[in-house]
Design a protein around this motif. Structure first.
Motif, PDB file in Angstrom:
ATOM      1  N   LYS A   1      -6.403  -5.394  -3.541  1.00  0.00           N
ATOM      2  CA  LYS A   1      -5.903  -4.030  -3.413  1.00  0.00           C
ATOM      3  C   LYS A   1      -6.469  -3.474  -2.120  1.00  0.00           C
ATOM      4  O   LYS A   1      -7.665  -3.547  -1.880  1.00  0.00           O
TER       5      LYS A   1
ATOM      6  N   GLU B   1      -6.584  -0.099   0.465  1.00  0.00           N
ATOM      7  CA  GLU B   1      -6.306   1.313   0.729  1.00  0.00           C
ATOM      8  C   GLU B   1      -6.572   1.572   2.205  1.00  0.00           C
ATOM      9  O   GLU B   1      -7.653   1.277   2.714  1.00  0.00           O
TER      10      GLU B   1
ATOM     11  N   LYS C   1      -6.484   4.551   5.078  1.00  0.00           N
ATOM     12  CA  LYS C   1      -6.404   5.994   5.295  1.00  0.00           C
ATOM     13  C   LYS C   1      -6.483   6.267   6.792  1.00  0.00           C
ATOM     14  O   LYS C   1      -7.437   5.867   7.454  1.00  0.00           O
TER      15      LYS C   1
ATOM     16  N   SER D   1      -3.026   8.522   3.224  1.00  0.00           N
ATOM     17  CA  SER D   1      -3.465   7.251   2.655  1.00  0.00           C
ATOM     18  C   SER D   1      -2.284   6.393   2.214  1.00  0.00           C
ATOM     19  O   SER D   1      -1.240   6.916   1.799  1.00  0.00           O
ATOM     20  N   PHE D   2      -2.489   5.084   2.276  1.00  0.00           N
ATOM     21  CA  PHE D   2      -1.519   4.102   1.820  1.00  0.00           C
ATOM     22  C   PHE D   2      -2.240   3.131   0.889  1.00  0.00           C
ATOM     23  O   PHE D   2      -3.343   2.675   1.201  1.00  0.00           O
ATOM     24  N   GLY D   3      -1.642   2.805  -0.223  1.00  0.00           N
ATOM     25  CA  GLY D   3      -2.214   1.828  -1.153  1.00  0.00           C
ATOM     26  C   GLY D   3      -1.289   0.638  -1.287  1.00  0.00           C
ATOM     27  O   GLY D   3      -0.083   0.793  -1.484  1.00  0.00           O
TER      28      GLY D   3
ATOM     29  N   GLU E   1      -1.015  -3.623  -2.794  1.00  0.00           N
ATOM     30  CA  GLU E   1      -1.609  -4.676  -3.616  1.00  0.00           C
ATOM     31  C   GLU E   1      -0.860  -5.967  -3.355  1.00  0.00           C
ATOM     32  O   GLU E   1       0.367  -5.979  -3.259  1.00  0.00           O
TER      33      GLU E   1
ATOM     34  N   GLU F   1     -15.760  -1.792   2.297  1.00  0.00           N
ATOM     35  CA  GLU F   1     -15.254  -0.467   2.610  1.00  0.00           C
ATOM     36  C   GLU F   1     -15.825  -0.039   3.953  1.00  0.00           C
ATOM     37  O   GLU F   1     -17.019  -0.143   4.191  1.00  0.00           O
TER      38      GLU F   1
ATOM     39  N   LYS G   1     -10.456   0.205   2.565  1.00  0.00           N
ATOM     40  CA  LYS G   1     -11.158  -0.233   1.372  1.00  0.00           C
ATOM     41  C   LYS G   1     -10.390  -1.393   0.760  1.00  0.00           C
ATOM     42  O   LYS G   1      -9.175  -1.316   0.594  1.00  0.00           O
TER      43      LYS G   1
END
Length: 195
Positions: free
Chosen positions: A11, A13, A15, A66-68, A70, A125, A154
């Motif tokens: 995963k 993340e 930002k 932010s972008f997430g 997976e 991170e 992260k």
């Protein structure tokens, strides 16, 4: 059939916090950040932040966007990923164009962060300023300060899990001779069982 494969889920993340030392020549310009993520097989994913109208009286442009994401893959894919970088581009678009939404953007600066440094950082991170290599047509007016992009990254990695084989899902243990309606459905089920 019956091959058991280690699957790992990552995963990510991303930002985009802000850009510094940005002093634009025209107020009719929007700025945005485009970044590229390695997606295997010599392909990449391209993502863009929102476009922010620049102001000539400010040297800081703030996004806080932010972008997430997976993704899943085996150990080989994760090792291949460590050899890649996340590439960030600060771009501008002229808003005077009638078709501004479809007008081409111009590259202002480019920088990158290696996946290896991200994965090997404390807690996987990081938050840092990336120094952007600027293009010949500078956005800055008479400024000796480097163009900086502050980003936060992260990564969370799950432990490898064993995906189930076709034989584990089929009671007869031999799908070639059973009454399964669709053998391919079992293959799909195997893939989903590992997720």
């Amino acid at each position: 059939m019956g091959i058991v494969e280690n699957i790992r889920s990552l995963k990510l993340e991303v930002k985009i916090v802000e850009a510094r030392n940005v002093e634009v020549k025209s107020s009719l310009t929007t700025l945005f950040v485009r970044f590229y993520l390695h997606a295997g097989n010599n392909s990449k994913i391209e993502l863009n932040t929102a476009e922010i109208r620049s102001r000539s009286d400010k040297e800081v442009v703030i996004w806080n966007q932010s972008f997430g994401l997976e993704c899943q893959g085996n150990e080989t894919v994760v090792e291949e990923l460590k050899q890649q970088s996340v590439v960030f581009e600060l771009r501008r678009r002229n808003t005077t164009s009638f078709l501004k939404k479809w007008s081409r953007s111009e590259l202002v600066g480019r920088g990158n962060i290696s996946w290896k440094s991200m994965i090997e950082s404390d807690g996987m991170e990081i938050e840092r300023f990336v120094v952007m290599d600027e293009t010949k047509d500078r956005v800055l007016e008479d400024c000796d300060k480097p163009l900086l992009l502050k980003i936060a990254l992260k990564v969370q990695a799950s432990k490898p899990v064993k995906s189930k084989s076709v034989e584990d899902l089929c009671e007869c243990r031999d799908c070639r001779r059973c009454n399964c309606l669709d053998y391919e459905a079992f293959v799909v089920a195997c893939a989903l069982a590992g997720i």
